[in-house]
Design a protein around this motif. Structure first.
Motif, PDB file in Angstrom:
ATOM      1  N   CYS A 142       0.831  -1.209   0.000  1.00 14.75           N
ATOM      2  CA  CYS A 142       0.000   0.000   0.000  1.00 14.75           C
ATOM      3  C   CYS A 142       0.866   1.260   0.000  1.00 14.75           C
ATOM      4  N   GLY A 143       1.972   1.193   0.700  1.00 20.14           N
ATOM      5  CA  GLY A 143       2.876   2.340   0.720  1.00 20.14           C
ATOM      6  C   GLY A 143       3.424   2.650  -0.656  1.00 20.14           C
ATOM      7  N   ILE A 144       3.824   1.629  -1.369  1.00 18.09           N
ATOM      8  CA  ILE A 144       4.411   1.804  -2.699  1.00 18.09           C
ATOM      9  C   ILE A 144       3.369   2.226  -3.726  1.00 18.09           C
ATOM     10  N   ARG A 145       2.199   1.608  -3.676  1.00 17.73           N
ATOM     11  CA  ARG A 145       1.222   1.785  -4.739  1.00 17.73           C
ATOM     12  C   ARG A 145       0.152   2.831  -4.433  1.00 17.73           C
ATOM     13  N   LYS A 146       0.044   3.264  -3.162  1.00 10.50           N
ATOM     14  CA  LYS A 146      -0.978   4.251  -2.810  1.00 10.50           C
ATOM     15  C   LYS A 146      -0.421   5.466  -2.066  1.00 10.50           C
ATOM     16  N   VAL A 147       0.186   5.209  -0.913  1.00  9.69           N
ATOM     17  CA  VAL A 147       0.548   6.313  -0.026  1.00  9.69           C
ATOM     18  C   VAL A 147       1.593   7.230  -0.638  1.00  9.69           C
ATOM     19  N   ASN A 148       2.682   6.661  -1.129  1.00  9.52           N
ATOM     20  CA  ASN A 148       3.747   7.494  -1.681  1.00  9.52           C
ATOM     21  C   ASN A 148       3.336   8.236  -2.954  1.00  9.52           C
ATOM     22  N   PRO A 149       2.584   7.595  -3.879  1.00  8.95           N
ATOM     23  CA  PRO A 149       2.078   8.361  -5.025  1.00  8.95           C
ATOM     24  C   PRO A 149       1.175   9.512  -4.605  1.00  8.95           C
ATOM     25  N   LEU A 150       0.326   9.257  -3.589  1.00  5.55           N
ATOM     26  CA  LEU A 150      -0.557  10.320  -3.112  1.00  5.55           C
ATOM     27  C   LEU A 150       0.246  11.452  -2.490  1.00  5.55           C
ATOM     28  N   ARG A 151       1.271  11.109  -1.722  1.00  2.00           N
ATOM     29  CA  ARG A 151       2.106  12.132  -1.089  1.00  2.00           C
ATOM     30  C   ARG A 151       2.734  13.055  -2.143  1.00  2.00           C
TER      31      ARG A 151
ATOM     32  N   GLN B 156      -0.586  13.944   8.169  1.00  3.19           N
ATOM     33  CA  GLN B 156       0.248  13.041   7.368  1.00  3.19           C
ATOM     34  C   GLN B 156       0.717  13.696   6.073  1.00  3.19           C
ATOM     35  N   PHE B 157      -0.193  14.398   5.398  1.00  2.00           N
ATOM     36  CA  PHE B 157       0.151  14.982   4.107  1.00  2.00           C
ATOM     37  C   PHE B 157       0.344  16.488   4.143  1.00  2.00           C
ATOM     38  N   GLY B 158       0.060  17.113   5.290  1.00  2.00           N
ATOM     39  CA  GLY B 158       0.353  18.525   5.455  1.00  2.00           C
ATOM     40  C   GLY B 158      -0.541  19.479   4.690  1.00  2.00           C
ATOM     41  N   LEU B 159      -1.847  19.229   4.696  1.00  2.08           N
ATOM     42  CA  LEU B 159      -2.790  20.139   4.056  1.00  2.08           C
ATOM     43  C   LEU B 159      -4.176  19.945   4.678  1.00  2.08           C
ATOM     44  N   LEU B 160      -5.111  20.821   4.304  1.00  2.00           N
ATOM     45  CA  LEU B 160      -6.452  20.733   4.866  1.00  2.00           C
ATOM     46  C   LEU B 160      -7.204  19.575   4.205  1.00  2.00           C
ATOM     47  N   LYS B 161      -8.019  18.899   4.997  1.00  3.87           N
ATOM     48  CA  LYS B 161      -8.761  17.745   4.501  1.00  3.87           C
ATOM     49  C   LYS B 161     -10.250  17.969   4.722  1.00  3.87           C
TER      50      LYS B 161
ATOM     51  N   GLY C 137       0.776   8.768  10.282  1.00  2.00           N
ATOM     52  CA  GLY C 137       1.936   7.890  10.208  1.00  2.00           C
ATOM     53  C   GLY C 137       2.302   7.570   8.789  1.00  2.00           C
ATOM     54  N   GLU C 138       3.557   7.568   8.490  1.00  2.00           N
ATOM     55  CA  GLU C 138       4.025   7.356   7.130  1.00  2.00           C
ATOM     56  C   GLU C 138       4.369   5.895   6.889  1.00  2.00           C
ATOM     57  N   ILE C 139       3.965   5.405   5.730  1.00  2.00           N
ATOM     58  CA  ILE C 139       4.343   4.071   5.296  1.00  2.00           C
ATOM     59  C   ILE C 139       5.436   4.244   4.254  1.00  2.00           C
ATOM     60  N   LYS C 140       6.601   3.724   4.523  1.00  2.00           N
ATOM     61  CA  LYS C 140       7.732   3.941   3.631  1.00  2.00           C
ATOM     62  C   LYS C 140       8.009   2.718   2.771  1.00  2.00           C
TER      63      LYS C 140
END
Length: 253
Positions: free
Chosen positions: A133-142, A174-179, A247-250
């Motif tokens: 999930c970190g590779i295919r979702k979280v990091n691309p979103l970041r 986590q991503f540093g913006l308003l949600k 929390g960050e998934i690396k």
């Protein structure tokens, strides 16, 4: 429309200054009993092209896409293409795009499935779903969200215990913006009523006991009496992909 960086305010800016935590709480409280499209309209008025909507083409998200189209049709809408989505998800994307004459921004991982297999081994999702999930979702979103000041999601408090304290407007640490979570206080019944009232295209898998739809290897049908997200990562000690909890998934090699 292609993936791009847009000119915008600094994350969390409200006009010319950052929003304080107290102001975010007050704004969220104000919108709790408002209709979701009013939250979207407010976000579009405050952030313009630096607000973006995330869409997984699940039923909550197609409802939000329709609402956003009514109040701010030029707002960017993106989806995370993990290369592991169901055919029905892509079909829903195409039907919704045609119905609303809207192009969705495709956000992809840095690595193809073949490259991922070479670096981390075959079927990483079976051995380490968090890393996948970190590779295919979280990091691309970041990487993608760095071009924006606010993002909107379809998460609701009712969906699961991990989302029970979701607010309509909150700061995403986590991503540093308003949600913005316009549907936070809506029930599934209310979302479906909106979809049916406006005849919005939705994923037919929802009619086959798939209330929450993610990647093919990590999604199954939900049985009667189960939590609506029980079909995600079944049998694993995992309930979220990492996009919404802190929390960050690396990447791991």
């Amino acid at each position: 429309m292609s993936n791009r960086t847009v000119d915008n305010h600094s994350p969390g800016d409200f006009g010319e200054r950052p929003l304080s935590p107290g102001e975010i709480r007050q704004i969220s409280k104000k919108f709790r009993e408002k209709d979701p499209w009013e939250v979207l309209r407010w976000g579009a008025e405050q952030f313009g092209k630096s607000m973006v909507l995330a869409c997984s083409f699940g039923y909550e998200d197609v409802a939000l896409v329709h609402m956003l189209h009514r109040v701010a049709p030029e707002t960017d809408i993106f989806y995370l293409d993990t290369d592991l989505l169901f055919p029905e998800t892509y079909e829903t994307r195409d039907r919704l795009a045609k119905a609303l004459d809207k192009t969705f921004i495709r956000v992809r991982p840095e690595y193809s499935l073949e490259e991922q297999a070479k670096l981390w081994g075959e079927e990483l999702w079976k051995r380490d779903a968090n890393a996948c999930c970190g590779i295919r979702k979280v990091n691309p979103l970041r990487r993608f969200l760095k071009g924006y000041s606010a993002w909107c999601t379809g998460i609701r408090r009712e969906q699961s215990p991990t989302r029970a304290h979701t607010e309509v407007v909150e700061w995403d640490h986590q991503f540093g913006l308003l949600k913005l979570n316009p549907l936070a206080y809506w029930s599934a019944k209310e979302v479906w009523a909106y979809i049916r009232e406006h005849n919005i295209p939705y994923n037919p898998m929802h009619d086959r006991r798939y209330p929450s739809i993610g990647c093919v290897p990590c999604t199954r049908q939900v049985q009667p009496g189960e939590d609506s997200r029980a079909g995600r990562w079944s049998g694993m000690d995992k309930t979220e992909c990492g996009l919404h909890p802190s929390g960050e998934i690396k990447d791991r090699r």
